[in-house]
Design an enzyme around this catalytic site. Sequence first.
Site, PDB file in Angstrom:
ATOM      1  N   SER A 185       0.810  -1.216   0.000  1.00  0.00           N
ATOM      2  CA  SER A 185       0.000   0.000   0.000  1.00  0.00           C
ATOM      3  C   SER A 185       0.843   1.267   0.000  1.00  0.00           C
ATOM      4  O   SER A 185       0.488   2.256  -0.651  1.00  0.00           O
ATOM      5  CB  SER A 185      -0.933   0.002   1.213  1.00  0.00           C
ATOM      6  OG  SER A 185      -1.777  -1.132   1.200  1.00  0.00           O
ATOM      7  N   HIS A 232       0.594   4.517   4.329  1.00  0.00           N
ATOM      8  CA  HIS A 232      -0.076   5.203   3.225  1.00  0.00           C
ATOM      9  C   HIS A 232       0.412   6.638   3.116  1.00  0.00           C
ATOM     10  O   HIS A 232       0.741   7.122   2.024  1.00  0.00           O
ATOM     11  CB  HIS A 232      -1.594   5.196   3.444  1.00  0.00           C
ATOM     12  CG  HIS A 232      -2.201   3.830   3.382  1.00  0.00           C
ATOM     13  ND1 HIS A 232      -3.560   3.600   3.516  1.00  0.00           N
ATOM     14  CD2 HIS A 232      -1.637   2.606   3.193  1.00  0.00           C
ATOM     15  CE1 HIS A 232      -3.801   2.312   3.414  1.00  0.00           C
ATOM     16  NE2 HIS A 232      -2.652   1.689   3.224  1.00  0.00           N
TER      17      HIS A 232
END
Length: 282
Positions: A185, A232
């Site tokens: 991610s 993230h």
Amino acid sequence: MTSVPDSAADYCYRHPSRQSYILCQRCGRTICPDCQTVGAVGVTCPECMREQRASAPRTKPAILTRMTGQGAPVVTYSIIGLTLLVFVLQWIPGLGVTNALFFTPIAVSTHIFEPWRLLTAALVHSTGFILHVALNMYTLWIFGQLLERMLGRGRFLALYLISALAGSAGVVLLSSPTTQVVGASGAIFGLMGAFLVIQRRMGGDARQLLVLLGINLVIGFIPNLNIAWQAHLGGLVGGALVGLIYMETRKRDQKALQIVLLSALTLVLLLLSLRYVFFPLV
């Protein structure tokens, strides 16, 4: 070479009992209808056709040409293939793939020093939630193809790796030292961050991407979902900085400057990742 009698010249050289007046366009031998291969101009005998096929250049199937030809997103496909292979290996009992590759800030500290985990965490995913790897690889497939064709294979690979490193640095800076994370991610958010910067600097409409990024960032803060929003955010910032460097050094004579700036960014991310080496945990 021996001459053929006129009486035999009107008969197929492979079937002497069959009369014919058709000659092979390459060797000039008489051939009957069963021995003829019709071409664009004239006909060819079996022997000449065999030689022609043997000397013809070999071509790749269309699908392989699209996947490996010039301009094909080979790096994107390779990363997806490698990640899926690792995911399969994660399911094999006794291999310990997940334990060997996941990231935790403790892994880069005075207690343990396994710096490769800063990058290898992007190769392993949650085996309890298959959509984790599926969604990451789907997003990589979308943005990877766009960015790899736009930047070139080398620059795209650098973007992906630096974004993965930035994601791990975000975990070190913003998470508990014992936090354990897996997944690509951080690298994926880095691709989106770079694409956003490039789109904006080139005058493109980035509103849909901003909405997508906003939704994904908000989801990361929802309790009990076990989403590492720190990775993230770190990947997003790292990827955006790489995209900015690419846009500001895209002239041919700025290649050396581009390499220097990317190297400097990588060094800063590494130093941030080594927080618990410079400031040991008690």
